[in-house]
Write a protein that holds these residues in place. Structure first.
Motif, PDB file in Angstrom:
ATOM      1  N   SER A  56       0.830  -1.195   0.000  1.00  0.00           N
ATOM      2  CA  SER A  56       0.000   0.000   0.000  1.00  0.00           C
ATOM      3  C   SER A  56       0.872   1.256   0.000  1.00  0.00           C
ATOM      4  CB  SER A  56      -0.907   0.012   1.226  1.00  0.00           C
ATOM      5  OG  SER A  56      -0.138   0.233   2.404  1.00  0.00           O
ATOM      6  N   ARG A  57       0.258   2.355  -0.440  1.00  0.00           N
ATOM      7  CA  ARG A  57       0.986   3.622  -0.398  1.00  0.00           C
ATOM      8  C   ARG A  57       1.291   4.026   1.045  1.00  0.00           C
ATOM      9  NH1 ARG A  57      -1.913   7.464  -5.018  1.00  0.00           N
ATOM     10  NH2 ARG A  57      -1.967   5.861  -6.663  1.00  0.00           N
ATOM     11  N   PHE A  58       0.398   3.689   1.958  1.00  0.00           N
ATOM     12  CA  PHE A  58       0.649   3.993   3.371  1.00  0.00           C
ATOM     13  C   PHE A  58       1.940   3.320   3.845  1.00  0.00           C
ATOM     14  CE2 PHE A  58       0.391   2.703   7.807  1.00  0.00           C
ATOM     15  CZ  PHE A  58       0.199   3.918   8.433  1.00  0.00           C
ATOM     16  N   THR A  59       2.171   2.069   3.415  1.00  0.00           N
ATOM     17  CA  THR A  59       3.381   1.342   3.807  1.00  0.00           C
ATOM     18  C   THR A  59       4.626   2.062   3.301  1.00  0.00           C
ATOM     19  OG1 THR A  59       2.209  -0.777   3.801  1.00  0.00           O
ATOM     20  CG2 THR A  59       4.604  -0.857   3.600  1.00  0.00           C
ATOM     21  N   VAL A  60       4.582   2.539   2.061  1.00  0.00           N
ATOM     22  CA  VAL A  60       5.733   3.255   1.501  1.00  0.00           C
ATOM     23  C   VAL A  60       5.967   4.564   2.235  1.00  0.00           C
ATOM     24  CG1 VAL A  60       6.687   4.325  -0.574  1.00  0.00           C
ATOM     25  CG2 VAL A  60       5.401   2.183  -0.762  1.00  0.00           C
ATOM     26  N   VAL A  61       4.878   5.307   2.499  1.00  0.00           N
ATOM     27  CA  VAL A  61       5.014   6.574   3.223  1.00  0.00           C
ATOM     28  C   VAL A  61       5.668   6.337   4.577  1.00  0.00           C
ATOM     29  CG1 VAL A  61       3.740   8.440   4.356  1.00  0.00           C
ATOM     30  CG2 VAL A  61       3.101   7.702   2.041  1.00  0.00           C
ATOM     31  N   GLU A  62       5.207   5.322   5.311  1.00  0.00           N
ATOM     32  CA  GLU A  62       5.760   5.033   6.630  1.00  0.00           C
ATOM     33  C   GLU A  62       7.236   4.665   6.537  1.00  0.00           C
ATOM     34  OE1 GLU A  62       5.910   4.517  10.754  1.00  0.00           O
ATOM     35  OE2 GLU A  62       4.398   5.471   9.475  1.00  0.00           O
ATOM     36  N   ALA A  63       7.601   3.855   5.511  1.00  0.00           N
ATOM     37  CA  ALA A  63       9.002   3.467   5.338  1.00  0.00           C
ATOM     38  C   ALA A  63       9.866   4.682   5.033  1.00  0.00           C
ATOM     39  CB  ALA A  63       9.122   2.425   4.227  1.00  0.00           C
ATOM     40  N   TYR A  64       9.396   5.537   4.132  1.00  0.00           N
ATOM     41  CA  TYR A  64      10.163   6.733   3.784  1.00  0.00           C
ATOM     42  C   TYR A  64      10.325   7.658   4.991  1.00  0.00           C
ATOM     43  CZ  TYR A  64      10.433   5.986  -1.306  1.00  0.00           C
ATOM     44  OH  TYR A  64      10.737   5.525  -2.563  1.00  0.00           O
ATOM     45  N   GLU A  65       9.299   7.800   5.772  1.00  0.00           N
ATOM     46  CA  GLU A  65       9.399   8.670   6.946  1.00  0.00           C
ATOM     47  C   GLU A  65      10.422   8.123   7.945  1.00  0.00           C
ATOM     48  OE1 GLU A  65       8.306  11.575   7.363  1.00  0.00           O
ATOM     49  OE2 GLU A  65       6.987  11.703   5.619  1.00  0.00           O
TER      50      GLU A  65
END
Length: 488
Positions: A56-65
């Motif tokens: 999910s995009r949420f997973t990518v956002v969390e990883a990038y943060e």
């Protein structure tokens, strides 16, 4: 600005103990630490990485943060996430402070290739490697010499050996040098652990902070860091398809008054060009006029047929101003670390003294093995077979690169390298290829200033994997489509 490419990348290794976010963070950190993703590169968009990784995009956002918090990425509003230039010291968010802090990277950076070259599964996956595949080499030459040595008395193997190197091997090298019209007595020859050590010893003795050293641009990258660590100013000499640009060289020596010039006269790495007699004479005239030393690296000389039109500077100069280097790592075995320096007697003595200061003697066992190989009479035939095999794949590799959309710098008639213009950021192409399991060598590594480059070096012996052609063609075609869309 380079962008991290993700074509054909594998998914992170599955593990029951890591969440999807943890896996993405681990994947990105490993590639940043290995400098596959290099400082300044733009990370994939959140949407693209989510699609590629099937998360999910949420997973990518969390990883990038998390990666931003740990100091691996910078977030730029409206632009995306970029690989951050790391500073020394533990990074916030690391699982415990690191015992070993990451050094600040200077501009002479070859770590990307050196860290990853040993990760290559097979030579076919390593078009960027600088040595021939093991199946091309003759292991029996080495094992036969080792067996012969094993039958001799062991006591002679127990000492340090001699500082200048095993005398019978130096005498054998004297005979080999005579074949290429270089006169060198045994006392003018010092055995070393490869050309890398030879460059190290020479730089320690003759290069002081502020001295100018002229190197090829492009040229063998590992020496750049050695000279830079001595405080030298590295100045790049451009190349043409006919060899070094000697008009540019003359302007450089007039401006910078260099301490030395380092050059491959035969089958230059990476362009594959060789010096003509006229070019060699002019280089020596400049060296005499402007009083600089010439270090001639002949490591690829045995891959050059006797009939090939090439001139060695040492054969013209007879070791008055030229220091002549070579090794057998390219033709026998990468880990048979026996090289040589041939030079004026006083320089040989200085190099021998420096060699003892930094490492005592070189392993005499290796030198005895090489002596056996050279005197048993099979080495010459072995090298002829290598030349034949290279001739058999060079044109095929060149056509493959051209079909993929690349332009060759020149088409050498011998040797193992082709220098090709990819037309795209070679660093980004190398990063994408690494994700697909291939090790490529981007042109920036061959520049003394690590300038961005579209050029790339290919080892023709290691380009046999059928998937390589598809990878290169697909990447370049995709890049061309993106450029067309952007122009529209």
């Amino acid at each position: 600005m380079s962008t991290v490419a993700l074509d054909q990348i594998p998914a992170p290794h599955d593990t029951s103990t890591l969440t999807l976010v943890d896996q993405l963070v681990q994947w990105a950190r490993r590639r940043i630490d290995e400098r596959v993703f290099r400082p300044g590169m733009r990370m994939p968009s959140i949407r693209k990485l989510a699609l590629d990784k099937r998360v999910s995009r949420f997973t990518v956002v969390e990883a990038y943060e998390r990666l931003v918090a740990q100091g691996y990425l910078d977030s730029r509003r409206g632009s995306g996430f970029y690989v951050r230039e790391r500073t020394a010291g533990p990074q916030a968010g690391d699982a415990g402070a690191r015992a070993e802090v990451e050094p600040v990277q200077n501009r002479i950076d070859v770590v990307w290739l050196l860290r990853n070259m040993l990760h290559t599964v097979s030579p076919e996956k390593g078009p960027g490697l600088g040595y021939l595949p093991g199946r091309w080499l003759d292991g029996e030459l080495i094992t036969g010499a080792l067996r012969a040595l094993g039958r001799q008395a062991g006591a002679q193997m127990l000492g340090y050996g001699t500082a200048q190197g095993f005398l019978p091997l130096r005498r054998q090298l004297q005979t080999r040098f005579e074949e290429i019209e270089i006169g060198a007595a045994p006392e003018q020859i010092v055995l070393v652990s490869g050309v890398t050590q030879a460059i190290d010893l020479i730089s320690r003795i003759y290069v002081k902070p502020g001295d100018t050293v002229i190197v090829g641009d492009p040229a063998w990258f590992q020496m750049f860091g050695r000279f830079a660590s001595q405080g030298a100013r590295l100045v790049g000499m451009p190349y043409t398809p006919a060899g070094p640009d000697l008009d540019a060289l003359e302007a450089l020596v007039q401006t910078w008054r260099p301490k030395m010039l380092v050059i491959n006269s035969v089958l230059q790495n990476p362009t594959g060009t060789s010096l003509s007699a006229a070019q060699a004479f002019r280089i020596l005239q400049l060296a005499q006029q402007y009083d600089f030393m010439v270090v001639e690296d002949d490591i690829y000389g045995d891959l050059c047929p006797p009939s090939y039109p090439a001139t060695r500077l040492a054969s013209l100069d007879q070791l008055k101003r030229v220091i002549f280097l070579g090794s057998f790592s390219k033709t026998l075995a990468a880990n048979l670390r026996v090289g040589y320096v041939a030079c004026a007697p006083e320089i040989a003595q200085a190099i021998t003294d420096q060699k003892m200061l930094v490492g005592m003697t070189t392993p005499e066992l290796n030198e005895r093995v090489l002596y056996k190989v050279l005197t048993e009479g099979q080495y010459r035939r072995h090298v002829e077979r290598l030349r034949g095999r290279l001739d058999g794949v060079r044109d095929k590799t060149a056509r493959m690169l051209e079909r993929a959309g690349m332009r060759l710098f020149t088409m050498p008639a011998a040797g193992m390298f082709l220098w090709a213009d990819t037309g795209v950021d070679a660093d980004a192409l190398a990063a994408a290829a690494h994700e697909a399991g291939f090790l490529l060598t981007p042109g920036s590594l061959f520049s003394p200033q690590q300038s961005p480059s579209t050029w790339m070096r290919f080892n023709v012996a290691n380009c046999g994997d059928p998937a390589l052609a598809g990878l290169l063609a697909g990447y370049l075609e995709s890049a061309a489509r993106r450029l067309t869309v952007a122009d529209a």
